[in-house]
Design a protein around this motif. Structure first.
Motif, PDB file in Angstrom:
ATOM      1  N   ARG A   1      39.356  50.360  36.504  1.00  0.00           N
ATOM      2  CA  ARG A   1      39.088  51.157  37.709  1.00  0.00           C
ATOM      3  C   ARG A   1      37.632  50.995  38.162  1.00  0.00           C
ATOM      4  N   TRP A   2      36.717  50.919  37.229  1.00  0.00           N
ATOM      5  CA  TRP A   2      35.321  50.690  37.585  1.00  0.00           C
ATOM      6  C   TRP A   2      35.173  49.332  38.282  1.00  0.00           C
TER       7      TRP A   2
ATOM      8  N   GLU B   1      39.467  42.268  42.709  1.00  0.00           N
ATOM      9  CA  GLU B   1      40.923  42.250  42.881  1.00  0.00           C
ATOM     10  C   GLU B   1      41.642  41.678  41.663  1.00  0.00           C
ATOM     11  N   ARG B   2      40.946  40.872  40.873  1.00  0.00           N
ATOM     12  CA  ARG B   2      41.544  40.206  39.705  1.00  0.00           C
ATOM     13  C   ARG B   2      40.593  40.380  38.531  1.00  0.00           C
TER      14      ARG B   2
ATOM     15  N   GLY C   1      49.805  45.511  31.894  1.00  0.00           N
ATOM     16  CA  GLY C   1      50.001  44.822  33.159  1.00  0.00           C
ATOM     17  C   GLY C   1      49.262  43.507  33.288  1.00  0.00           C
ATOM     18  N   PHE C   2      48.545  43.101  32.261  1.00  0.00           N
ATOM     19  CA  PHE C   2      47.895  41.793  32.272  1.00  0.00           C
ATOM     20  C   PHE C   2      48.965  40.715  32.098  1.00  0.00           C
TER      21      PHE C   2
ATOM     22  N   MET D   1      44.098  36.254  30.061  1.00  0.00           N
ATOM     23  CA  MET D   1      45.007  37.289  30.547  1.00  0.00           C
ATOM     24  C   MET D   1      44.416  37.799  31.855  1.00  0.00           C
ATOM     25  N   VAL D   2      45.274  38.054  32.857  1.00  0.00           N
ATOM     26  CA  VAL D   2      44.796  38.442  34.184  1.00  0.00           C
ATOM     27  C   VAL D   2      45.505  39.710  34.650  1.00  0.00           C
ATOM     28  N   PHE D   3      44.735  40.595  35.277  1.00  0.00           N
ATOM     29  CA  PHE D   3      45.246  41.860  35.805  1.00  0.00           C
ATOM     30  C   PHE D   3      44.930  41.934  37.290  1.00  0.00           C
ATOM     31  N   ASP D   4      45.915  42.327  38.078  1.00  0.00           N
ATOM     32  CA  ASP D   4      45.763  42.493  39.523  1.00  0.00           C
ATOM     33  C   ASP D   4      45.449  43.968  39.796  1.00  0.00           C
ATOM     34  N   THR D   5      44.283  44.261  40.395  1.00  0.00           N
ATOM     35  CA  THR D   5      43.893  45.656  40.610  1.00  0.00           C
ATOM     36  C   THR D   5      44.789  46.375  41.623  1.00  0.00           C
ATOM     37  N   ALA D   6      45.643  45.657  42.315  1.00  0.00           N
ATOM     38  CA  ALA D   6      46.618  46.324  43.198  1.00  0.00           C
ATOM     39  C   ALA D   6      47.577  47.192  42.375  1.00  0.00           C
ATOM     40  N   LEU D   7      47.662  46.939  41.070  1.00  0.00           N
ATOM     41  CA  LEU D   7      48.530  47.723  40.189  1.00  0.00           C
ATOM     42  C   LEU D   7      47.952  49.093  39.865  1.00  0.00           C
ATOM     43  N   LEU D   8      46.697  49.304  40.180  1.00  0.00           N
ATOM     44  CA  LEU D   8      46.055  50.594  39.854  1.00  0.00           C
ATOM     45  C   LEU D   8      46.524  51.686  40.789  1.00  0.00           C
TER      46      LEU D   8
END
Length: 169
Positions: A112-113, A120-121, A141-142, A162-169
């Motif tokens: 979140r920070w 975004e990624r 979600g990664f 491993m990659v996380f899309d911040t749209a999932l927050l």
């Protein structure tokens, strides 16, 4: 049990050093540096780093407290200040406090920070042979990428991105 997650404060060099060394003792293969190397760093190093992690817009460390005792940490940073190169790093929770969602809350705080910084990624390098860590990040979600590398500081260990899309927050 009372829990808090807070960004590290400028006067907490001892907290950063202690958590970092505990993590290296617990999982020496996971962090790319050797315990002896990190333990030998002078107090000035820790004071400078904690000041940076407490105040920077490109880098932060978050500390998990249980009953006012620091028991975990997660770092977040923008490599070179670039919004397209953001990472979670140095994630560790004391084994006595695992399996209750503390690690997930730490990573969520760091994610979140980073999202607040316009990212975004979010990337995380995870030791490929560490199935529990891979599963942990996947459950958050990664997504595992095909990209791999030899761990900096320990070229005998391979890491997967491993990659996380911040749209999932």
């Amino acid at each position: 049990m009372q829990e808090q997650i807070q960004r590290i404060q400028p006067d907490q060099a001892d907290v950063l050093r202690t958590l970092r060394l505990q993590g290296l003792e617990d999982a020496p293969e996971a962090f790319g540096r050797r315990y002896e190397e990190i333990a030998a760093r002078p107090n000035r190093y820790w004071a400078e780093h904690v000041q940076h992690y407490a105040t920077s817009q490109d880098s932060a460390t978050f500390v998990l407290y249980r009953n006012s005792k620091p028991v975990g940490m997660a770092g977040a940073y923008l490599e070179g200040g670039r919004r397209d190169h953001a990472y979670i790093c140095n994630m560790w929770v004391d084994p006595a406090f695992r399996r209750g969602g503390a690690g997930a809350r730490l990573v969520d705080t760091a994610n979140r920070w980073l999202a607040e910084q316009g990212v975004e990624r979010i990337n995380a390098w995870v030791v490929e042979s560490n199935a529990p860590a891979l599963s942990f990040y996947e459950n958050l979600g990664f997504v595992r990428e095909e990209h791999k590398r030899l761990m900096p500081g320990n070229p005998e260990v391979e890491e997967v991105l491993m990659v996380f899309d911040t749209a999932l927050l």
